[in-house]
Design a protein around this motif. Structure first.
Motif, short mmCIF file in Angstrom:
data_model
loop_
_atom_site.label_atom_id
_atom_site.label_comp_id
_atom_site.label_asym_id
_atom_site.label_seq_id
_atom_site.Cartn_x
_atom_site.Cartn_y
_atom_site.Cartn_z
N LEU A 133 -4.65 4.37 3.86
CA LEU A 133 -4.67 2.93 4.14
C LEU A 133 -3.27 2.34 4.28
O LEU A 133 -3.11 1.23 4.79
CB LEU A 133 -5.45 2.19 3.05
CG LEU A 133 -6.95 2.54 2.96
CD1 LEU A 133 -7.60 1.81 1.81
CD2 LEU A 133 -7.67 2.22 4.26
N ALA A 134 -2.27 3.08 3.86
CA ALA A 134 -0.89 2.58 3.90
C ALA A 134 -0.24 2.85 5.26
O ALA A 134 0.86 3.38 5.34
CB ALA A 134 -0.08 3.20 2.78
N ASN A 135 -0.94 2.50 6.31
CA ASN A 135 -0.45 2.75 7.66
C ASN A 135 -1.00 1.70 8.62
O ASN A 135 -2.23 1.53 8.70
CB ASN A 135 -0.89 4.16 8.07
CG ASN A 135 -0.47 4.51 9.48
OD1 ASN A 135 -1.00 3.96 10.43
ND2 ASN A 135 0.47 5.41 9.61
N PRO A 136 -0.12 1.01 9.33
CA PRO A 136 -0.57 -0.09 10.19
C PRO A 136 -1.56 0.33 11.28
O PRO A 136 -2.49 -0.41 11.57
CB PRO A 136 0.73 -0.62 10.80
CG PRO A 136 1.76 0.42 10.56
CD PRO A 136 1.34 1.19 9.35
N LEU B 44 -4.95 0.84 9.64
CA LEU B 44 -5.53 -0.44 9.21
C LEU B 44 -6.06 -1.21 10.42
O LEU B 44 -7.14 -1.80 10.36
CB LEU B 44 -4.49 -1.27 8.46
CG LEU B 44 -4.12 -0.83 7.05
CD1 LEU B 44 -3.12 -1.80 6.43
CD2 LEU B 44 -5.33 -0.70 6.15
N ARG B 45 -5.30 -1.18 11.51
CA ARG B 45 -5.75 -1.86 12.73
C ARG B 45 -7.03 -1.23 13.24
O ARG B 45 -7.91 -1.93 13.77
CB ARG B 45 -4.66 -1.80 13.79
CG ARG B 45 -3.59 -2.89 13.65
CD ARG B 45 -2.34 -2.55 14.44
NE ARG B 45 -2.56 -2.48 15.87
CZ ARG B 45 -1.90 -1.66 16.70
NH1 ARG B 45 -0.96 -0.85 16.23
NH2 ARG B 45 -2.16 -1.66 17.99
N ILE C 159 -9.41 -6.15 5.24
CA ILE C 159 -8.47 -5.56 6.19
C ILE C 159 -8.60 -6.26 7.55
O ILE C 159 -7.60 -6.57 8.19
CB ILE C 159 -8.72 -4.03 6.32
CG1 ILE C 159 -8.31 -3.35 5.01
CG2 ILE C 159 -7.94 -3.44 7.49
CD1 ILE C 159 -8.79 -1.92 4.86
N LYS D 272 -2.84 6.52 0.72
CA LYS D 272 -1.97 6.98 1.80
C LYS D 272 -2.61 6.72 3.16
O LYS D 272 -1.94 6.33 4.11
CB LYS D 272 -1.67 8.49 1.66
CG LYS D 272 -0.60 8.77 0.64
CD LYS D 272 -0.09 10.20 0.76
CE LYS D 272 0.99 10.44 -0.29
NZ LYS D 272 1.68 11.73 -0.13
N ALA E 198 0.84 4.16 -2.72
CA ALA E 198 0.31 5.44 -2.23
C ALA E 198 1.23 6.59 -2.61
O ALA E 198 1.60 7.41 -1.78
CB ALA E 198 0.12 5.36 -0.71
N LEU F 133 0.83 -1.20 0.00
CA LEU F 133 0.00 0.00 0.00
C LEU F 133 0.87 1.25 0.00
O LEU F 133 0.57 2.22 -0.69
CB LEU F 133 -0.95 -0.01 1.21
CG LEU F 133 -2.10 -1.00 1.10
CD1 LEU F 133 -2.88 -1.07 2.40
CD2 LEU F 133 -3.03 -0.61 -0.06
#
Lengths: 106, 106
Positions: free
Chosen positions: B16-19, B22-23, A94, B14, A17, A13
């Motif tokens: 969604l590109a983060n843990p 997403l958690r 997810i 961007k 991104a 991602l």
DNA sequence: TTTATATATCAATAATTTCTGATATATTTA
DNA sequence: TAAATATATCAGAAATTATTGATATATAAA
């Protein structure tokens, strides 16, 4: 392409991104090309294009294709094309990604 | 959800590109909850959770749901749930996104 | 009434990512 | 042979993101 780990998904991602990297994939979709040509087309300094493409290649989102190569010895020019990935981003997917992947011991 | 502009897609990717984010989505998928509870569950300082959730909300990836609300006046506690988005990431879709969206004048 | 719950913001720092400019090397074309 | 094509790297700067710690305010529970 199997993305078992949530960490891998985050990496992918992150790679996607970014407008430069997306434009690269879009361009390579039309026609495979080398980094130099890609840099010129997208109006980027070569080292930047090289860096971004390297990131995509490392994650397997882009692959090297041997097209129009010069025979006799190794190819001087390396052509790249997008690999045929497909990631479906939905809340459910997810959620699955973050379900305890490590089963408790015994 | 209609993502006409490539810029919007980059923003969503961007986000969604983060843990952490997403958690958050994964957790809210199981059960809608407020920022405070989310912060505790994910072991995050409240301001950080507030910030991340704010980003998701701003992009419409998460929505406020009125659940278990106190009647009589406005609800004190705000509950959030993921909105039902679906983005399919493929080279072809990326290519479409970057096709000249602006037709030449006349 | 004190503690825990809860939202909202902000300033400053820390970390990461992106970009530029430089260097080195080699081949191909004019 | 000089210019354009081509790959590969790197150090440092610039920009963006992420995180922490502080502050203010209010309600609900013990």
């Amino acid at each position: 392409m199997n993305v078992s780990e949530s960490k891998d998904m985050v990496k992918i991602l992150k790679a996607l991104a970014n407008p430069v990297r997306l434009r690269m994939i879009a361009s390579l979709c039309e026609k495979p090309k080398n980094v130099y040509a890609l840099a010129k087309e997208l109006n980027l300094p070569y080292p930047l294009a090289y860096l971004h493409l390297g990131g995509l290649k490392k994650l397997g989102l882009v692959k090297e294709v041997r097209e129009e190569k010069k025979v006799e010895g190794l190819p001087t020019v390396k052509y790249y094309a997008p690999s045929d990935f497909s990631f479906v981003l939905t809340p459910k997917n997810i959620q699955k990604l973050f379900q305890r992947k490590k089963e408790a011991v015994k």
